[in-house]
Design a protein around this motif. Structure first.
Motif, PDB file in Angstrom:
ATOM      1  N   VAL A 298       0.833  -1.196   0.000  1.00 48.64           N
ATOM      2  CA  VAL A 298       0.000   0.000   0.000  1.00 48.64           C
ATOM      3  C   VAL A 298       0.871   1.249   0.000  1.00 48.64           C
ATOM      4  N   LYS A 299       0.304   2.310  -0.549  1.00 50.78           N
ATOM      5  CA  LYS A 299       0.994   3.606  -0.564  1.00 50.78           C
ATOM      6  C   LYS A 299       0.301   4.545   0.401  1.00 50.78           C
ATOM      7  N   LEU A 300       1.090   5.157   1.280  1.00 54.87           N
ATOM      8  CA  LEU A 300       0.538   6.064   2.285  1.00 54.87           C
ATOM      9  C   LEU A 300       0.486   7.490   1.765  1.00 54.87           C
ATOM     10  N   SER A 301      -0.219   8.332   2.494  1.00 58.08           N
ATOM     11  CA  SER A 301      -0.403   9.727   2.094  1.00 58.08           C
ATOM     12  C   SER A 301       0.897  10.520   2.092  1.00 58.08           C
ATOM     13  N   ASN A 302       1.946  10.016   2.761  1.00 57.85           N
ATOM     14  CA  ASN A 302       3.245  10.694   2.743  1.00 57.85           C
ATOM     15  C   ASN A 302       4.182  10.133   1.672  1.00 57.85           C
ATOM     16  N   GLY A 303       3.649   9.238   0.814  1.00 59.77           N
ATOM     17  CA  GLY A 303       4.442   8.684  -0.271  1.00 59.77           C
ATOM     18  C   GLY A 303       5.136   7.381   0.047  1.00 59.77           C
ATOM     19  N   VAL A 304       5.196   7.019   1.317  1.00 62.43           N
ATOM     20  CA  VAL A 304       5.874   5.784   1.723  1.00 62.43           C
ATOM     21  C   VAL A 304       5.039   4.576   1.309  1.00 62.43           C
ATOM     22  N   GLU A 305       5.723   3.529   0.826  1.00 61.71           N
ATOM     23  CA  GLU A 305       5.072   2.279   0.475  1.00 61.71           C
ATOM     24  C   GLU A 305       5.485   1.190   1.456  1.00 61.71           C
ATOM     25  N   GLY A 306       4.541   0.338   1.808  1.00 62.54           N
ATOM     26  CA  GLY A 306       4.845  -0.749   2.733  1.00 62.54           C
ATOM     27  C   GLY A 306       3.884  -1.905   2.551  1.00 62.54           C
ATOM     28  N   TYR A 307       4.202  -3.019   3.191  1.00 65.82           N
ATOM     29  CA  TYR A 307       3.400  -4.234   3.058  1.00 65.82           C
ATOM     30  C   TYR A 307       2.631  -4.504   4.346  1.00 65.82           C
ATOM     31  N   HIS A 327      10.976   5.047  -0.676  1.00 73.05           N
ATOM     32  CA  HIS A 327       9.913   5.281  -1.649  1.00 73.05           C
ATOM     33  C   HIS A 327      10.347   6.162  -2.817  1.00 73.05           C
ATOM     34  N   GLU A 328      11.473   6.844  -2.687  1.00 74.70           N
ATOM     35  CA  GLU A 328      11.949   7.683  -3.786  1.00 74.70           C
ATOM     36  C   GLU A 328      12.942   6.946  -4.677  1.00 74.70           C
ATOM     37  N   THR A 329      13.878   6.218  -4.063  1.00 73.43           N
ATOM     38  CA  THR A 329      14.919   5.541  -4.839  1.00 73.43           C
ATOM     39  C   THR A 329      14.588   4.084  -5.133  1.00 73.43           C
ATOM     40  N   ARG A 330      13.616   3.516  -4.408  1.00 71.37           N
ATOM     41  CA  ARG A 330      13.244   2.099  -4.494  1.00 71.37           C
ATOM     42  C   ARG A 330      14.386   1.188  -4.063  1.00 71.37           C
ATOM     43  N   LYS A 331      15.375   1.734  -3.365  1.00 67.40           N
ATOM     44  CA  LYS A 331      16.460   0.903  -2.852  1.00 67.40           C
ATOM     45  C   LYS A 331      16.048   0.302  -1.510  1.00 67.40           C
ATOM     46  N   PRO A 332      16.477  -0.940  -1.245  1.00 66.76           N
ATOM     47  CA  PRO A 332      16.131  -1.580   0.033  1.00 66.76           C
ATOM     48  C   PRO A 332      16.660  -0.784   1.222  1.00 66.76           C
ATOM     49  N   VAL A 333      15.884  -0.769   2.293  1.00 68.73           N
ATOM     50  CA  VAL A 333      16.300  -0.106   3.529  1.00 68.73           C
ATOM     51  C   VAL A 333      16.194  -1.116   4.665  1.00 68.73           C
ATOM     52  N   ARG A 334      16.787  -0.776   5.789  1.00 69.16           N
ATOM     53  CA  ARG A 334      16.588  -1.592   6.978  1.00 69.16           C
ATOM     54  C   ARG A 334      15.126  -1.439   7.365  1.00 69.16           C
ATOM     55  N   PHE A 335      14.374  -2.518   7.178  1.00 71.62           N
ATOM     56  CA  PHE A 335      12.923  -2.375   7.259  1.00 71.62           C
ATOM     57  C   PHE A 335      12.453  -1.963   8.650  1.00 71.62           C
ATOM     58  N   TYR A 336      11.358  -1.259   8.643  1.00 74.97           N
ATOM     59  CA  TYR A 336      10.732  -0.783   9.872  1.00 74.97           C
ATOM     60  C   TYR A 336       9.222  -0.847   9.699  1.00 74.97           C
ATOM     61  N   GLU A 337       8.495  -0.686  10.801  1.00 73.87           N
ATOM     62  CA  GLU A 337       7.050  -0.852  10.769  1.00 73.87           C
ATOM     63  C   GLU A 337       6.319   0.424  11.171  1.00 73.87           C
ATOM     64  N   ILE A 338       5.147   0.594  10.584  1.00 75.32           N
ATOM     65  CA  ILE A 338       4.286   1.730  10.896  1.00 75.32           C
ATOM     66  C   ILE A 338       2.912   1.188  11.286  1.00 75.32           C
ATOM     67  N   ASN A 339       2.495   1.503  12.494  1.00 78.36           N
ATOM     68  CA  ASN A 339       1.161   1.122  12.960  1.00 78.36           C
ATOM     69  C   ASN A 339       0.227   2.291  12.689  1.00 78.36           C
ATOM     70  N   LEU A 340      -0.654   2.128  11.714  1.00 75.71           N
ATOM     71  CA  LEU A 340      -1.520   3.229  11.315  1.00 75.71           C
ATOM     72  C   LEU A 340      -2.543   3.595  12.373  1.00 75.71           C
ATOM     73  N   LEU A 341      -2.712   2.742  13.363  1.00 70.31           N
ATOM     74  CA  LEU A 341      -3.604   3.079  14.464  1.00 70.31           C
ATOM     75  C   LEU A 341      -2.956   4.147  15.350  1.00 70.31           C
ATOM     76  N   GLU A 342      -1.632   4.191  15.320  1.00 73.44           N
ATOM     77  CA  GLU A 342      -0.887   5.172  16.116  1.00 73.44           C
ATOM     78  C   GLU A 342      -0.510   6.412  15.312  1.00 73.44           C
ATOM     79  N   LYS A 343      -0.519   6.284  13.994  1.00 73.53           N
ATOM     80  CA  LYS A 343      -0.150   7.405  13.112  1.00 73.53           C
ATOM     81  C   LYS A 343      -1.416   7.940  12.448  1.00 73.53           C
ATOM     82  N   ILE A 344      -2.203   8.679  13.221  1.00 74.36           N
ATOM     83  CA  ILE A 344      -3.509   9.099  12.739  1.00 74.36           C
ATOM     84  C   ILE A 344      -3.417  10.146  11.629  1.00 74.36           C
ATOM     85  N   ASN A 345      -2.232  10.723  11.433  1.00 69.74           N
ATOM     86  CA  ASN A 345      -2.051  11.707  10.370  1.00 69.74           C
ATOM     87  C   ASN A 345      -1.823  11.060   9.014  1.00 69.74           C
ATOM     88  N   LEU A 346      -1.650   9.720   9.002  1.00 71.65           N
ATOM     89  CA  LEU A 346      -1.404   9.003   7.757  1.00 71.65           C
ATOM     90  C   LEU A 346      -2.622   8.179   7.359  1.00 71.65           C
TER      91      LEU A 346
END
Length: 352
Positions: A298-307, A327-346
């Motif tokens: 999925v793509k978030l409102s800030n441009g970040v893509e995640g699974y 999300h800009e370079t499509r290069k792998p990063v050290r993965f991290y998680e976003i809980n959308l229940l906690e990030k109400i701005n996204l």
């Protein structure tokens, strides 16, 4: 395991879930390395999304071998019924009901909706997977409503057999690549009645299931078919299967239209609350099923893509996602998680 659009699948990606034919046979087996020829074949089969293995998402485990076997047997039964190879009446009918019962009992046992849905649909297997998925969704909705086990079982049978009446609809109408004419639609609207005629011949099929088959296209505002029933004139089974039928149908790609985005399909059901669908059932539907399947990107409102890696119960559109790439370079990063229940701005903008 991640769910990818076929255009984003790369050569040497490993297929994560089987691809079935219309009789439950495995056309492409999970674990296969996807060559360009296999990817082309998937596109020819009408496959738009597939699961592929990814060690960064290895905690997404939605494969259940026993469930696969039970679904295969049920798909074969549904195909045989639809092609007149076997009848729902007599010894064949008993065997088919036994296959459905085994699948339904196992679904109620594991109680994990994420493992039970999201099979890969093709042009050929759509009809049978749609029937199975409608039955599975009906089971989970019934359990969420607190229905007794015997009633949930009858509801599941209703869901899996809801379209059996289409056997009597001409193939040219069923397989038409485009919108039906008014005359053709009038013929199609008779399939719930045909379903009753077929199923009533087997005394082992519950009357409640047959009634639900007859009424699964009725709407509480009286604008459904075949009888234009309203409100409480429609049985509980008819209302439940009707919701699940619509949702699974619109979230599937067809030759004549693209599937709805998950959030669009959800909004379709929610917007029909109180007009097409029973309000209480829609509320329970929202509490039972998540908008975005595990593994989808999925793509978030800030441009970040995640699974999507996990769901937040009671918040179907606010899952937990894992970010694997910049999300800009499509290069792998050290993965991290976003809980959308906690990030109400996204918010989730779309499925990739």
């Amino acid at each position: 395991m991640r769910l990818e659009h076929i255009c984003r699948v790369n050569e040497s990606d490993i297929l994560g879930k089987h691809v079935y034919g219309d009789d439950g046979r495995i056309l492409l087996k999970a674990g296969m390395s996807l060559s360009s020829a296999y990817i082309k074949r998937l596109e020819e089969l009408g496959v738009y999304y597939v699961y592929v293995e990814d060690e960064r998402l290895e905690d997404i485990d939605i494969v259940d071998e026993k469930l696969i076997v039970l679904k295969q047997a049920t798909m074969k039964s549904l195909k045989n019924i639809s092609r007149g190879i076997g009848s729902i009446v007599g010894s064949c009918g008993d065997e088919y009901l036994e296959n459905m019962d085994q699948l339904l009992n196992y679904i109620m046992e594991i109680e994990d909706v994420n493992k039970c849905l999201n099979d890969v649909k093709t042009h050929d297997n759509y009809t049978f997977l749609h029937s199975i998925n409608t039955g599975i969704m009906s089971v989970f909705l019934g359990m969420s409503l607190g229905m007794k086990k015997w009633a949930v079982r009858e509801l599941g049978i209703c869901g899996m057999l809801h379209d059996v009446g289409k056997i009597k609809v001409p193939a040219g109408i069923i397989n038409k690549n485009g919108k039906l004419s008014d005359e053709e639609f009038e013929v199609m609207k008779k399939h719930p009645i045909y379903g009753v005629e077929i199923l009533s011949k087997n005394y082992k099929i519950p009357a409640s299931a047959i009634e639900g088959v007859e009424q699964h296209h009725e709407k509480i505002n009286g604008k459904g078919y075949p009888y234009g029933l309203q409100g409480d004139e429609i049985s509980r089974f008819g209302k439940i299967v009707g919701i699940c039928d619509v949702y699974d149908a619109v979230t599937s790609d067809r030759s004549y239209r693209k599937r709805f985005e998950p959030n669009q399909a959800y909004e379709l059901i929610l917007s029909g609350s109180g007009s097409q669908f029973d309000e209480k059932l829609v509320r329970t539907f929202k509490e039972t099923f998540s908008v975005y399947p595990l593994g989808c990107c999925v793509k978030l409102s800030n441009g970040v893509e995640g699974y999507v890696i996990s769901q937040n119960k009671g918040f179907p559109d606010r899952p937990i996602i894992r970010v694997l790439y910049d999300h800009e370079t499509r290069k792998p990063v050290r993965f991290y998680e976003i809980n959308l229940l906690e990030k109400i701005n996204l918010i989730i903008q779309c499925v990739i």
